[in-house]
Write an enzyme that holds these catalytic residues in place. Structure first.
Site, PDB file in Angstrom:
ATOM      1  N   ASP A  45       0.849  -1.183   0.000  1.00 19.01           N
ATOM      2  CA  ASP A  45       0.000   0.000   0.000  1.00 19.01           C
ATOM      3  C   ASP A  45       0.890   1.240   0.000  1.00 19.01           C
ATOM      4  O   ASP A  45       2.053   1.174   0.431  1.00 19.01           O
ATOM      5  CB  ASP A  45      -0.920   0.019   1.224  1.00 19.01           C
ATOM      6  CG  ASP A  45      -2.172   0.849   0.990  1.00 19.01           C
ATOM      7  OD1 ASP A  45      -3.231   0.257   0.706  1.00 19.01           O
ATOM      8  OD2 ASP A  45      -2.092   2.086   1.072  1.00 19.01           O
ATOM      9  N   ASP A  82       4.513   3.278  -3.817  1.00 21.00           N
ATOM     10  CA  ASP A  82       3.577   4.082  -4.589  1.00 21.00           C
ATOM     11  C   ASP A  82       3.420   3.429  -5.960  1.00 21.00           C
ATOM     12  O   ASP A  82       4.258   3.601  -6.850  1.00 21.00           O
ATOM     13  CB  ASP A  82       4.091   5.516  -4.734  1.00 21.00           C
ATOM     14  CG  ASP A  82       3.079   6.428  -5.411  1.00 21.00           C
ATOM     15  OD1 ASP A  82       2.097   5.915  -5.984  1.00 21.00           O
ATOM     16  OD2 ASP A  82       3.280   7.663  -5.365  1.00 21.00           O
ATOM     17  N   SER A 105     -15.787  -1.228 -10.522  1.00 21.62           N
ATOM     18  CA  SER A 105     -16.830  -0.595  -9.723  1.00 21.62           C
ATOM     19  C   SER A 105     -18.118  -0.445 -10.513  1.00 21.62           C
ATOM     20  O   SER A 105     -18.104  -0.327 -11.750  1.00 21.62           O
ATOM     21  CB  SER A 105     -16.347   0.793  -9.271  1.00 21.62           C
ATOM     22  OG  SER A 105     -17.407   1.585  -8.773  1.00 21.62           O
ATOM     23  N   CYS A 108     -19.586   2.136 -10.642  1.00 16.95           N
ATOM     24  CA  CYS A 108     -19.531   3.490 -11.195  1.00 16.95           C
ATOM     25  C   CYS A 108     -19.225   3.497 -12.690  1.00 16.95           C
ATOM     26  O   CYS A 108     -19.257   4.558 -13.319  1.00 16.95           O
ATOM     27  CB  CYS A 108     -18.494   4.323 -10.452  1.00 16.95           C
ATOM     28  SG  CYS A 108     -18.975   4.755  -8.758  1.00 16.95           S
ATOM     29  N   TYR A 159     -13.859   8.936 -11.583  1.00 15.80           N
ATOM     30  CA  TYR A 159     -13.666   7.598 -11.013  1.00 15.80           C
ATOM     31  C   TYR A 159     -14.222   6.492 -11.914  1.00 15.80           C
ATOM     32  O   TYR A 159     -13.564   5.471 -12.142  1.00 15.80           O
ATOM     33  CB  TYR A 159     -14.336   7.546  -9.637  1.00 15.80           C
ATOM     34  CG  TYR A 159     -14.196   6.229  -8.921  1.00 15.80           C
ATOM     35  CD1 TYR A 159     -12.965   5.810  -8.438  1.00 15.80           C
ATOM     36  CD2 TYR A 159     -15.300   5.408  -8.697  1.00 15.80           C
ATOM     37  CE1 TYR A 159     -12.831   4.602  -7.760  1.00 15.80           C
ATOM     38  CE2 TYR A 159     -15.184   4.206  -8.023  1.00 15.80           C
ATOM     39  CZ  TYR A 159     -13.944   3.809  -7.565  1.00 15.80           C
ATOM     40  OH  TYR A 159     -13.818   2.610  -6.903  1.00 15.80           O
ATOM     41  N   LYS A 205     -12.097   3.417 -13.885  1.00 15.83           N
ATOM     42  CA  LYS A 205     -12.376   1.996 -13.733  1.00 15.83           C
ATOM     43  C   LYS A 205     -12.684   1.340 -15.079  1.00 15.83           C
ATOM     44  O   LYS A 205     -12.223   0.224 -15.361  1.00 15.83           O
ATOM     45  CB  LYS A 205     -13.539   1.791 -12.758  1.00 15.83           C
ATOM     46  CG  LYS A 205     -13.203   2.103 -11.306  1.00 15.83           C
ATOM     47  CD  LYS A 205     -12.147   1.162 -10.759  1.00 15.83           C
ATOM     48  CE  LYS A 205     -11.937   1.338  -9.265  1.00 15.83           C
ATOM     49  NZ  LYS A 205     -10.873   0.432  -8.733  1.00 15.83           N
ATOM     50  N   ASN A 209     -20.788  -0.894  -3.797  1.00 11.14           N
ATOM     51  CA  ASN A 209     -20.961  -0.326  -2.448  1.00 11.14           C
ATOM     52  C   ASN A 209     -20.636  -1.296  -1.316  1.00 11.14           C
ATOM     53  O   ASN A 209     -21.523  -1.776  -0.607  1.00 11.14           O
ATOM     54  CB  ASN A 209     -22.401   0.181  -2.282  1.00 11.14           C
ATOM     55  CG  ASN A 209     -22.729   1.336  -3.198  1.00 11.14           C
ATOM     56  OD1 ASN A 209     -21.980   2.301  -3.289  1.00 11.14           O
ATOM     57  ND2 ASN A 209     -23.838   1.228  -3.904  1.00 11.14           N
ATOM     58  N   LYS A 228     -22.707   9.230  12.131  1.00 12.69           N
ATOM     59  CA  LYS A 228     -23.577  10.360  12.466  1.00 12.69           C
ATOM     60  C   LYS A 228     -24.524  10.013  13.611  1.00 12.69           C
ATOM     61  O   LYS A 228     -24.744  10.827  14.522  1.00 12.69           O
ATOM     62  CB  LYS A 228     -24.357  10.807  11.232  1.00 12.69           C
ATOM     63  CG  LYS A 228     -23.489  11.468  10.174  1.00 12.69           C
ATOM     64  CD  LYS A 228     -24.289  11.831   8.927  1.00 12.69           C
ATOM     65  CE  LYS A 228     -23.407  12.487   7.884  1.00 12.69           C
ATOM     66  NZ  LYS A 228     -24.148  12.896   6.668  1.00 12.69           N
ATOM     67  N   THR A 263     -31.646   5.583  -3.962  1.00 11.14           N
ATOM     68  CA  THR A 263     -31.585   4.151  -3.614  1.00 11.14           C
ATOM     69  C   THR A 263     -30.225   3.550  -3.961  1.00 11.14           C
ATOM     70  O   THR A 263     -29.558   3.974  -4.908  1.00 11.14           O
ATOM     71  CB  THR A 263     -32.683   3.361  -4.348  1.00 11.14           C
ATOM     72  OG1 THR A 263     -32.581   3.588  -5.756  1.00 11.14           O
ATOM     73  CG2 THR A 263     -34.066   3.766  -3.846  1.00 11.14           C
TER      74      THR A 263
END
Length: 328
Positions: free
Chosen positions: A35, A55, A120, A122, A151, A155, A180, A202, A223
Site C-alpha cells: 500500500d 507508490d 466498480s 460506477c 472515477y 475503472k 458499495n 452520524k 436508492t
C-alpha cells in the site's frame, strides 16, 4: 518469492485488509501486502506477511512489487472514497489508471498467472440511474459508455486494459464490478467513507454528544444496494479460484433508500433522530442496484448477507472505535 506467492495491492485499505486476513486464514503462504500509506495508516496489518509501502502509480514500484514473480495478483489499489470524495477529486481518481496499467505491465513481464482487478458499479451509464426505482444494472449495460465522471472512467478504462492484456499478451485477467462495499475496519470519517459507515458515525456522534438530529445528504429517497465485506471477499476469491474473467457484478441486490438505511441504523442504536436533508450536498445517482443474474449463472452463488445483519457488525465496530477515541 516463490511461484505460489500472492500479491495484494491496496492491502492497507478497507477491502485489501480483509482480503489479506482471509488469505492468512486459509493458510496461504508467501503473501506480499502493498500500500502507498505508511504502516500506521493501514486499516489492518498482519505478522507473517511481507508488508511493503510502495507508490504503485510509479512503474518502478510495480516492478518491485512483483520482484521474483508471483502466482496471482489482486489489484485493489485506487485513490477513492465516498461520493463527496469522488465528485471533488476527479483527477486524483483518474490517476489510478497508472496503478493498473503499470501493474499489468509488471505482471506480464513477471509471468503472473492470474491478475484480479477491482472495478466498480460506477462504470455504468449515469442515464440508466436517474430514478430511485432503478432497473438493476446488468454487465452489458456498461456500453455505450457514459460512466461516473472521473472515477467511473478510470475503472472502465482499466477494465479495457485488462481485456486487451489478456488478448494481446495472454495474461489471465479477472474483473469484478464491486457495488458499495461496507463493513468494519474501514473509513467512517474524513470524507472517504461510504454511506453505511457515514450514517453509523452520524448516529453514534449524535448519541455521544446528546444531539437529536443528523444531516442526510440528498433527500433520502436515492436508492442503493450495499454488499457486506464478507460477501465481497468470498466472491472475489471464488472468481480467482475458478478463473472467471468477467466483468462480473459483485454486489447485493437488496435495494434500499437512504432513509431506510438510516432507519436500520437507528433500530440498531435504539434511537430515533430528526433528519436534516442537505439538498446541496453530493448525493450521486438517484438509484443503483446490481443485476445478479450472471453471477448466479456463473458461480451458482450471489451475495446474501442482509443489510441489517451487516450493519449490526459495522455499527458495533464504529461505536467501539468512536468511544475509544472519546475515552483516550
Amino acid at each position: 518469492m516463490k511461484n505460489d506467492s500472492i500479491v495484494v495491492c491496496g492491502a492497507g485499505g478497507f477491502i485489501g485488509g480483509h482480503l489479506v486476513a482471509a488469505l492468512r486464514h486459509k493458510a496461504a503462504r508467501n503473501i506480499r501486502a502493498i500500500d502507498r500509506k505508511p504502516f500506521d495508516k493501514w486499516y489492518q496489518r498482519f505478522d507473517g506477511v511481507e508488508n511493503l509501502t510502495l507508490d504503485l502509480r510509479e512503474r518502478a514500484a510495480c516492478k518491485e512489487a512483483l520482484k521474483g514473480g508471483a502466482q496471482s495478483l489482486y489489484n485493489l489499489a485506487s485513490d477513492m472514497g465516498g461520493i463527496g470524495f469522488i465528485e471533488n477529486n476527479k483527477a486524483l481518481c483518474m490517476l489510478s489508471v497508472l496503478i493498473n496499467t503499470h501493474l499489468l505491465l509488471a505482471a506480464s513481464e513477471a509471468g503472473v498467472e492470474k491478475f484480479f482487478f477491482a472495478s466498480s458499479a460506477c462504470v455504468y451509464p449515469v442515464e440508466k440511474q436517474t430514478s430511485p426505482d432503478v432497473v438493476p444494472l446488468k454487465e452489458s449495460d456498461a456500453y455505450p459508455a457514459t460512466p461516473e465522471d472521473g472515477y467511473g472512467w478510470a475503472k472502465l478504462f482499466s477494465e479495457r486494459m485488462c481485456r486487451h492484456f489478456a488478448e494481446d499478451f495472454g495474461l489471465t485477467t479477472i474483473v469484478a464490478r464491486y457495488h458499495n462495499v461496507y463493513g468494519p475496519n474501514g473509513a467512517y470519517a474524513g470524507g472517504r467513507e461510504k454511506a453505511p459507515a457515514a450514517i453509523c458515525r452520524k448516529v453514534i456522534s449524535a448519541q455521544l454528544e446528546g444531539r437529536d438530529e443528523i444531516e442526510i445528504w440528498g433527500d433520502g429517497q436515492q436508492t442503493r444496494s450495499f454488499m457486506y465485506i464478507d460477501d465481497c471477499i468470498k466472491g472475489t476469491r471464488t472468481m480467482m479460484d475458478r478463473v472467471v474473467a468477467g466483468p462480473l457484478n459483485l454486489g447485493s441486490s437488496e435495494l434500499v433508500t437512504i432513509d431506510r438505511l438510516v432507519d436500520l441504523v437507528e433500530e440498531i442504536a435504539g434511537v430515533k433522530l430528526k433528519r436534516r436533508y442537505n439538498l446541496k450536498a453530493p448525493k450521486g445517482v438517484n438509484g443503483r442496484n446490481s443485476d445478479n443474474t450472471k453471477i448466479r449463472e456463473v458461480l451458482q452463488w450471489e451475495p446474501s448477507i442482509s443489510l441489517r445483519d451487516g450493519l449490526e457488525k459495522t455499527y458495533r465496530w464504529i461505536y467501539d472505535e468512536m468511544v475509544s477515541v472519546v475515552h483516550a
